[in-house]
Design an enzyme around this catalytic site. Sequence first.
Site, mmCIF file in Angstrom:
data_model
loop_
_atom_site.group_PDB
_atom_site.id
_atom_site.type_symbol
_atom_site.label_atom_id
_atom_site.label_comp_id
_atom_site.label_asym_id
_atom_site.label_seq_id
_atom_site.Cartn_x
_atom_site.Cartn_y
_atom_site.Cartn_z
ATOM 1 N N GLY A 180 14.138 6.510 1.066
ATOM 2 C CA GLY A 180 14.060 6.944 -0.504
ATOM 3 C C GLY A 180 15.380 6.507 -1.272
ATOM 4 N N ALA A 181 15.138 6.591 -2.582
ATOM 5 C CA ALA A 181 16.280 6.092 -3.627
ATOM 6 C C ALA A 181 16.215 6.710 -5.002
ATOM 7 C CB ALA A 181 16.406 4.504 -3.518
ATOM 8 N N SER A 205 5.246 -7.235 3.150
ATOM 9 C CA SER A 205 5.868 -7.723 4.544
ATOM 10 C C SER A 205 6.772 -9.131 4.152
ATOM 11 C CB SER A 205 4.816 -7.834 5.422
ATOM 12 O OG SER A 205 4.047 -8.879 4.814
ATOM 13 N N GLY A 252 6.451 -12.397 2.022
ATOM 14 C CA GLY A 252 7.477 -12.642 0.797
ATOM 15 C C GLY A 252 7.820 -14.038 1.298
ATOM 16 N N CYS A 271 9.507 1.690 3.294
ATOM 17 C CA CYS A 271 10.423 0.257 3.481
ATOM 18 C C CYS A 271 11.472 0.722 3.873
ATOM 19 C CB CYS A 271 10.415 -0.751 2.435
ATOM 20 S SG CYS A 271 10.781 0.364 0.805
ATOM 21 N N PHE A 281 0.900 -1.284 0.028
ATOM 22 C CA PHE A 281 0.166 -0.075 -0.042
ATOM 23 C C PHE A 281 1.010 1.168 0.079
ATOM 24 C CE2 PHE A 281 0.813 -0.251 4.622
ATOM 25 C CZ PHE A 281 1.116 1.070 4.944
ATOM 26 N N GLU A 306 10.898 -7.778 -2.673
ATOM 27 C CA GLU A 306 11.094 -6.600 -1.895
ATOM 28 C C GLU A 306 10.328 -6.456 -0.777
ATOM 29 O OE1 GLU A 306 13.389 -4.411 -3.118
ATOM 30 O OE2 GLU A 306 13.391 -5.222 -5.255
ATOM 31 N N LEU A 307 11.034 -6.849 0.472
ATOM 32 C CA LEU A 307 10.346 -6.886 1.669
ATOM 33 C C LEU A 307 10.739 -6.070 2.827
ATOM 34 C CD1 LEU A 307 10.526 -10.804 1.759
ATOM 35 C CD2 LEU A 307 8.783 -9.403 0.502
ATOM 36 N N GLY A 342 -2.716 -13.234 -5.103
ATOM 37 C CA GLY A 342 -1.638 -13.327 -5.057
ATOM 38 C C GLY A 342 -0.987 -14.647 -4.753
ATOM 39 N N LYS A 345 -1.229 -7.410 -9.135
ATOM 40 C CA LYS A 345 -2.226 -7.318 -7.960
ATOM 41 C C LYS A 345 -1.837 -6.278 -6.854
ATOM 42 C CE LYS A 345 -2.916 -8.877 -4.078
ATOM 43 N NZ LYS A 345 -3.538 -7.904 -3.120
HETATM 44 P P1 NAD Z 1 1.521 -6.790 3.116
HETATM 45 O O1 NAD Z 1 2.567 -7.887 2.811
HETATM 46 O O2 NAD Z 1 0.317 -6.930 3.887
HETATM 47 O O3 NAD Z 1 0.903 -6.861 1.493
HETATM 48 C C1 NAD Z 1 1.521 -6.461 0.421
HETATM 49 C C2 NAD Z 1 0.863 -7.274 -0.728
HETATM 50 O O4 NAD Z 1 0.909 -8.600 -0.493
HETATM 51 C C3 NAD Z 1 -0.870 -7.045 -0.971
HETATM 52 O O5 NAD Z 1 -1.026 -6.754 -2.071
HETATM 53 C C4 NAD Z 1 -1.392 -8.293 -0.230
HETATM 54 O O6 NAD Z 1 -2.675 -8.447 -0.776
HETATM 55 C C5 NAD Z 1 -0.241 -9.436 -0.751
HETATM 56 N N1 NAD Z 1 -0.372 -10.623 -0.195
HETATM 57 C C6 NAD Z 1 -0.419 -10.504 1.450
HETATM 58 N N2 NAD Z 1 -0.299 -11.913 1.689
HETATM 59 C C7 NAD Z 1 -0.145 -12.501 0.709
HETATM 60 C C8 NAD Z 1 0.357 -13.978 0.124
HETATM 61 N N3 NAD Z 1 0.421 -14.895 1.427
HETATM 62 N N4 NAD Z 1 0.669 -14.356 -0.936
HETATM 63 C C9 NAD Z 1 0.579 -13.371 -1.890
HETATM 64 N N5 NAD Z 1 0.309 -12.154 -1.714
HETATM 65 C C10 NAD Z 1 -0.117 -11.678 -0.592
HETATM 66 O O7 NAD Z 1 2.510 -5.592 3.130
HETATM 67 P P2 NAD Z 1 1.618 -4.267 3.129
HETATM 68 O O8 NAD Z 1 1.155 -3.854 4.592
HETATM 69 O O9 NAD Z 1 0.978 -3.726 2.186
HETATM 70 O O10 NAD Z 1 2.870 -3.220 2.965
HETATM 71 C C11 NAD Z 1 3.861 -2.861 4.045
HETATM 72 C C12 NAD Z 1 5.256 -3.651 3.951
HETATM 73 O O11 NAD Z 1 5.903 -3.697 2.690
HETATM 74 C C13 NAD Z 1 6.324 -3.165 4.755
HETATM 75 O O12 NAD Z 1 6.884 -4.379 5.376
HETATM 76 C C14 NAD Z 1 7.378 -2.632 4.007
HETATM 77 O O13 NAD Z 1 8.792 -2.427 4.512
HETATM 78 C C15 NAD Z 1 7.305 -3.640 2.690
HETATM 79 N N6 NAD Z 1 7.756 -2.775 1.553
HETATM 80 C C16 NAD Z 1 8.839 -3.125 1.111
HETATM 81 C C17 NAD Z 1 9.408 -2.542 0.061
HETATM 82 C C18 NAD Z 1 10.768 -2.815 -0.585
HETATM 83 O O14 NAD Z 1 11.134 -2.353 -1.825
HETATM 84 N N7 NAD Z 1 11.619 -3.532 0.015
HETATM 85 C C19 NAD Z 1 8.787 -1.471 -0.534
HETATM 86 C C20 NAD Z 1 7.359 -1.114 -0.034
HETATM 87 C C21 NAD Z 1 7.029 -1.911 1.195
#
Ligand code: NAD
Length: 518
Positions: A467-468, A249, A253, A304, A168, A270-271, A232, A192
Amino acid sequence: MSTTAIATNIQEVLDQLGIKKMNEGASTGAQWINTKGEQIDSYSPVDGELIGSVKSATLEDYETIIATSQKAYKTWRTVPSPKRGEIVRQLGIKLREYKEPLGKLVSYEMGKSYQEGLGEVQEMIDICDFAVGLSRQLNGSTLHSERPVHRMYDQYHPLGTVGIISAFNFPVAVWAWNTALAWICGDVCVWKPSEKTPLTAIACQNITNEVFKENDVPEGVSNVLIGGADLGIAMANDKRVPLVSATGSTRMGKSVGEAVGKRLGKSLLELGGNNAVILTPSADLKIVLPGVVFGAVGTTGQRCTSTRRVIVHESIYDQVKDVLVKAYNQLKIGNPLDESNHVGPLIDADSVNTYLAAIEKVKAEGGKVLVEGKKLTGEGYESGCYVSPSIAEVENSYEIVQHETFAPLLYLIKYSGDVNNAIEIQNGVKQGLSSSIFTNNIRESEQFLSASGSDCGIANVNIGTSGAEIGGAFGGEKETGGGRESGSDAWKVYMRRQTNTINYSTELPLAQGIKFDF
Ligand code: NAD
């Protein structure tokens, strides 16, 4: 434009982006599919208003989308890459036209500041420009064969359907990072997006549809599926999707990585991060303050790359602590569309509760909360998503510190001795996304950047963690997932490599001098 004017012209923004009160939840590019899944209502964390609703995609819709993408791939892979680049160039132009409304919707639906909303759209534009140039440079190597009158080279071919799962907090930029590159590489994409930001996804698809229609791009090159984790999960398990790029998250991942790994597919993960800034005795505190405060409270700590930990040398610890506490007490929290505010809302009520619970855990583990964040109520805070940021003195070993709390909770950690002690603390977490050091001592900065230094995918000197630029490969190590996307040679993950050996002699010499006469 005044704050009220920005806030009240949301309907105009939605009209410009083709978003209705009730929207379909899947598109193949040419059309929106009449989806029948559960209704998702998107409420703004800014003011709690219902922005619009979406009928989410079902697994049946998923099948339609994947089948359409597979058909489109057969045509798209034959289009010369520079011609695909030309279409991405036009997308970049269209995004420039829609920059303001899209930036505003990002801000209103996700809760980041309007400037950051515009910044996200700018990243989309920048990655399109980057991809256009790249479309003429998808180069392999020519290699020297050990056999006479033979030629060898390697080349890159597209993979097929690329699945993109996004989070999000960067509701539009992460999509563009993936699609702009995947498209010029000859792949087709199925997106997705997060169910928390469905309307910005619809806007991106509408903008792309305009460009693709003008260029007769086949239906199925750009697809979106709006809904929950089930979509997903389907993607992760689907062998028709050779690459799944998943941002979110670490919990998500691990699930995606395991499912894709089981079928020996490719994943780009990318977690979560747990990013630290090291402040050594020679740090220039004038630049430290904006770097750390923006890193920690910008986007309400929901990047992130947000700064979670500040590791400070004991000789400057009290001074840094005082300056940070003073700065935190001056932060203005409120509507992110009002540029005078520093901190906007968290994404939703769950996130507020997670944040408040994390503060309690800090206390329970023995941490000292220097500035205690609270849920804000009253005028301007009706959405229930506003909190004030926190600072706490902790030990790196605390369980809560080892976790990523996706909120503005900053940990202060003291170190003594030389920079290696600080690096050990910085590396002493499970995640490995972004890191930085503020120092004027070249020995310290070089040590931080060396093989014995930071173990993160991003390591900065005299810049914060947050940021990057799109030109560099973006991503992190350990539980951050190891993926790289955006710039540098990240495009290679969207392609398969093929080694070609051509014999233009009249003999058939075998490699390694093997004789096979009969
Ligand atoms: P989230 O993991 O709750 O959801 C991310 C996406 O994954 C959503 O589209 C969700 O519907 C989907 N999803 C959830 N469970 C799944 C599963 N088991 N299989 C497949 N898809 C699934 O994350 P969030 O709350 O939307 O975002 C915040 C997290 O994202 C933080 O941990 C943040 O650090 C990370 N993030 C990482 C980066 C990066 O580049 N490393 C960038 C942005 C956000």
